[in-house]
Design a protein around this motif. Sequence first.
Motif, PDB file in Angstrom:
ATOM      1  N   ALA A   1    -124.291  -1.913  13.403  1.00 44.03           N
ATOM      2  CA  ALA A   1    -124.456  -0.475  13.175  1.00 44.03           C
ATOM      3  C   ALA A   1    -124.905  -0.191  11.750  1.00 44.03           C
ATOM      4  N   ASN A   2    -124.374  -0.954  10.794  1.00 39.75           N
ATOM      5  CA  ASN A   2    -124.781  -0.762   9.405  1.00 39.75           C
ATOM      6  C   ASN A   2    -126.214  -1.220   9.179  1.00 39.75           C
ATOM      7  N   PHE A   3    -126.630  -2.263   9.910  1.00 37.58           N
ATOM      8  CA  PHE A   3    -127.974  -2.805   9.727  1.00 37.58           C
ATOM      9  C   PHE A   3    -129.038  -1.815  10.185  1.00 37.58           C
ATOM     10  N   VAL A   4    -128.747  -1.026  11.219  1.00 39.70           N
ATOM     11  CA  VAL A   4    -129.739  -0.093  11.754  1.00 39.70           C
ATOM     12  C   VAL A   4    -129.505   1.324  11.239  1.00 39.70           C
ATOM     13  N   LYS A   5    -128.902   1.423  10.067  1.00 40.77           N
ATOM     14  CA  LYS A   5    -128.653   2.731   9.468  1.00 40.77           C
ATOM     15  C   LYS A   5    -129.112   2.717   8.025  1.00 40.77           C
ATOM     16  N   ASP A   6    -129.756   3.789   7.613  1.00 43.47           N
ATOM     17  CA  ASP A   6    -130.128   3.964   6.215  1.00 43.47           C
ATOM     18  C   ASP A   6    -129.997   5.442   5.864  1.00 43.47           C
ATOM     19  N   GLU A   7    -128.960   5.751   5.112  1.00 43.27           N
ATOM     20  CA  GLU A   7    -128.649   7.126   4.739  1.00 43.27           C
ATOM     21  C   GLU A   7    -128.494   7.981   5.996  1.00 43.27           C
ATOM     22  N   ASP A   8    -129.318   9.015   6.174  1.00 46.92           N
ATOM     23  CA  ASP A   8    -129.134   9.923   7.313  1.00 46.92           C
ATOM     24  C   ASP A   8    -129.811   9.445   8.595  1.00 46.92           C
ATOM     25  N   ILE A   9    -130.579   8.381   8.515  1.00 45.89           N
ATOM     26  CA  ILE A   9    -131.297   7.880   9.696  1.00 45.89           C
ATOM     27  C   ILE A   9    -130.563   6.653  10.239  1.00 45.89           C
TER      28      ILE A   9
ATOM     29  N   GLU B   1    -126.631 -11.555  27.197  1.00 51.51           N
ATOM     30  CA  GLU B   1    -127.595 -10.492  26.941  1.00 51.51           C
ATOM     31  C   GLU B   1    -126.904  -9.132  26.959  1.00 51.51           C
ATOM     32  N   SER B   2    -127.258  -8.298  25.982  1.00 53.39           N
ATOM     33  CA  SER B   2    -126.750  -6.927  25.935  1.00 53.39           C
ATOM     34  C   SER B   2    -127.914  -5.962  25.783  1.00 53.39           C
ATOM     35  N   HIS B   3    -127.779  -4.774  26.400  1.00 51.43           N
ATOM     36  CA  HIS B   3    -128.843  -3.768  26.424  1.00 51.43           C
ATOM     37  C   HIS B   3    -128.332  -2.498  25.753  1.00 51.43           C
ATOM     38  N   HIS B   4    -129.134  -1.963  24.830  1.00 53.32           N
ATOM     39  CA  HIS B   4    -128.696  -0.843  23.997  1.00 53.32           C
ATOM     40  C   HIS B   4    -129.712   0.299  24.039  1.00 53.32           C
ATOM     41  N   LYS B   5    -129.225   1.507  23.765  1.00 56.49           N
ATOM     42  CA  LYS B   5    -130.086   2.687  23.833  1.00 56.49           C
ATOM     43  C   LYS B   5    -131.166   2.665  22.747  1.00 56.49           C
ATOM     44  N   GLY B   6    -130.780   2.413  21.526  1.00 57.29           N
ATOM     45  CA  GLY B   6    -131.762   2.379  20.452  1.00 57.29           C
ATOM     46  C   GLY B   6    -132.357   3.739  20.122  1.00 57.29           C
ATOM     47  N   LEU B   7    -131.629   4.820  20.388  1.00 60.24           N
ATOM     48  CA  LEU B   7    -132.132   6.163  20.108  1.00 60.24           C
ATOM     49  C   LEU B   7    -131.900   6.515  18.643  1.00 60.24           C
TER      50      LEU B   7
ATOM     51  N   ASP C   1    -149.928  -5.317   1.071  1.00 62.07           N
ATOM     52  CA  ASP C   1    -148.611  -5.481   0.477  1.00 62.07           C
ATOM     53  C   ASP C   1    -148.568  -5.157  -1.005  1.00 62.07           C
ATOM     54  N   SER C   2    -149.764  -4.915  -1.617  1.00 56.56           N
ATOM     55  CA  SER C   2    -149.742  -4.502  -3.014  1.00 56.56           C
ATOM     56  C   SER C   2    -149.120  -3.119  -3.159  1.00 56.56           C
ATOM     57  N   THR C   3    -149.078  -2.347  -2.075  1.00 56.54           N
ATOM     58  CA  THR C   3    -148.450  -1.026  -2.132  1.00 56.54           C
ATOM     59  C   THR C   3    -146.933  -1.125  -2.140  1.00 56.54           C
ATOM     60  N   GLY C   4    -146.398  -2.316  -1.822  1.00 54.98           N
ATOM     61  CA  GLY C   4    -144.958  -2.499  -1.897  1.00 54.98           C
ATOM     62  C   GLY C   4    -144.207  -2.117  -0.640  1.00 54.98           C
ATOM     63  N   ILE C   5    -144.914  -1.762   0.450  1.00 52.82           N
ATOM     64  CA  ILE C   5    -144.216  -1.362   1.673  1.00 52.82           C
ATOM     65  C   ILE C   5    -143.406  -2.524   2.237  1.00 52.82           C
ATOM     66  N   GLY C   6    -144.041  -3.696   2.289  1.00 54.28           N
ATOM     67  CA  GLY C   6    -143.320  -4.869   2.776  1.00 54.28           C
ATOM     68  C   GLY C   6    -142.137  -5.209   1.893  1.00 54.28           C
ATOM     69  N   GLN C   7    -142.324  -5.088   0.573  1.00 54.20           N
ATOM     70  CA  GLN C   7    -141.236  -5.373  -0.359  1.00 54.20           C
ATOM     71  C   GLN C   7    -140.094  -4.373  -0.191  1.00 54.20           C
ATOM     72  N   THR C   8    -140.450  -3.114   0.018  1.00 52.41           N
ATOM     73  CA  THR C   8    -139.417  -2.085   0.195  1.00 52.41           C
ATOM     74  C   THR C   8    -138.596  -2.352   1.449  1.00 52.41           C
ATOM     75  N   LEU C   9    -139.269  -2.683   2.548  1.00 56.13           N
ATOM     76  CA  LEU C   9    -138.560  -2.967   3.792  1.00 56.13           C
ATOM     77  C   LEU C   9    -137.714  -4.237   3.661  1.00 56.13           C
ATOM     78  N   THR C  10    -138.235  -5.232   2.945  1.00 57.41           N
ATOM     79  CA  THR C  10    -137.466  -6.457   2.717  1.00 57.41           C
ATOM     80  C   THR C  10    -136.195  -6.153   1.933  1.00 57.41           C
ATOM     81  N   SER C  11    -136.328  -5.341   0.883  1.00 56.11           N
ATOM     82  CA  SER C  11    -135.157  -4.966   0.084  1.00 56.11           C
ATOM     83  C   SER C  11    -134.134  -4.221   0.925  1.00 56.11           C
ATOM     84  N   LEU C  12    -134.635  -3.342   1.816  1.00 57.66           N
ATOM     85  CA  LEU C  12    -133.728  -2.591   2.684  1.00 57.66           C
ATOM     86  C   LEU C  12    -132.963  -3.527   3.614  1.00 57.66           C
ATOM     87  N   MET C  13    -133.663  -4.489   4.230  1.00 56.89           N
ATOM     88  CA  MET C  13    -133.006  -5.427   5.145  1.00 56.89           C
ATOM     89  C   MET C  13    -132.039  -6.341   4.394  1.00 56.89           C
TER      90      MET C  13
END
Length: 503
Positions: free
Chosen positions: A229-237, A255-261, A448-460
């Motif tokens: 639950a913490n892994f799929v949460k970031d602030e209000d999202i 196997e487990s199945h989840h809503k993912g909403l 990746d020079s824009t840092g999007i990949g780096q930002t997502l990596t830092s988040l994960m």
Amino acid sequence: MLWEGRMRLGTFWILLVLVHGSAACEFRPLPYSTTGIVCRMTKPAALLLNEETAQVIQAAFRNAKFPNITGERSMRLLGKVSYGLSNIQVNDLSIEQSEVELREDDAIHIDIKNVTATFKGTLTYGYAGAWFLQLFHSVDFEIKSSIDLQINIELMCQKEQVAADASDCYLTFHKLTLHLQGDKEPGWLKQLFTDFISFTLKIVLKSEVCNEINFLAQMLANFVLDLAANFVKDEDIKLDISLTSTPLIKANYLESHHKGLVLYQNYTDVLSDSVYLPSLLPESRMLYFWLSQHILNSLASAAFLDKRLMLTLRGEKLQELFEAEDTEAQREAVQMIFQGTSYNDSVAKVWSLAHPQISVQPEGTVVKSLVAAEVRIFPLGEEPRIVLYVEKEITVTIQAAYAEKKLILHPLDSRSVLWSPVGFIVPFSPGLRAAQKKGISAALRFDDSTGIGQTLTSLMNSKGLHLFEIKNPEIITKKGYIIVQLDFSFPNHLLLDFLEKKI
């Protein structure tokens, strides 16, 4: 006969809670239609995790608080004999072998063989003879044991979350020998206590150890749920990972199945047309995650509403973006746009003007969005001014990979569907037209020079992903969904640290 002390959770209470929770989970006739996330763990992963079971059980034994044991018995010609065992602790515990079996549509069977342990504590006993002879004594004791454990763990639904029920637990004793004060050959009175206490202790150990294991299974299940639950949460999202069906146990995988909403403020997310089928996932790798295209679209919408789809570049990053090409035309374009102002006194912003549209195709993840790009300069002694502003509809196909604990985003193409410049401050000229095109191309370049990949990596990594040893991960895109497949080494210190804190 009475035993006292700390009991984690009574088996009856645990079963009552689980049955109530299981009954509360009501699923639709077609549960896969609302499935946004699937997690499949195959037999090799279960075998790997079973290797860590020994350490977890050892930690549970070491931290267990065994109850005091009291008893008494009347003996012919001897009067009444009473005894009490207290301060029971476990030392020198080892597990010789542990095996796991996935029993289809039934349970996870764990067979732990030859558990040897030494129990130590204090024995207090009193003897009142028939001729008013009374003996009261207190000695240290040591109990050598050899035990086999059989545990059947059933995966259930409790409040729409995965719950583990390990109350189906059996202990078989091969040896249970009592030694008093180190005496390996006790006299007839000590031998009498050995017979009484061995019988009583077997009953207590069966109850206490199985309760501890059941409690541990529940606690670890909650730990994994909280981690997910913490892994799929970031602030209000965040994502709703409630179950859409009862967890499956097959001969080769769980196997487990989840809503993912997506859950975000007043944003409403509904999924009723999932394309998931069990046949879409193979069984050759240790761990699989199946993600619906719907999740990516919903996350993008929530990020847009949360004003996160904005990129700001200054200084070196801005220089890297505009000087990626070292040509005369590029240098002229940079000079005409920035007008001699340094990159440190300039800023470029790129943001989404509308909800991005995401579709997953075999060639990659296709992102289509109407974006705006702006370059603003801050000349020394002058008012800041916008020197470039453009709105542009772009479509880019992205391939994602994970290597060396970093997320890598690679664009396959970048196609302009529509663009229209708005409000240029500098005078328009044929030379500026080329500069604008160069500037637009640089400002909207996706890599990746824009840092999007780096930002997502830092988040994960902030969620602990970097703690896992992920081996040969693959991100596979199909029409309408993504499959992430990998092998891994489990960071056992996470569980052990958690247990040391909680038990």
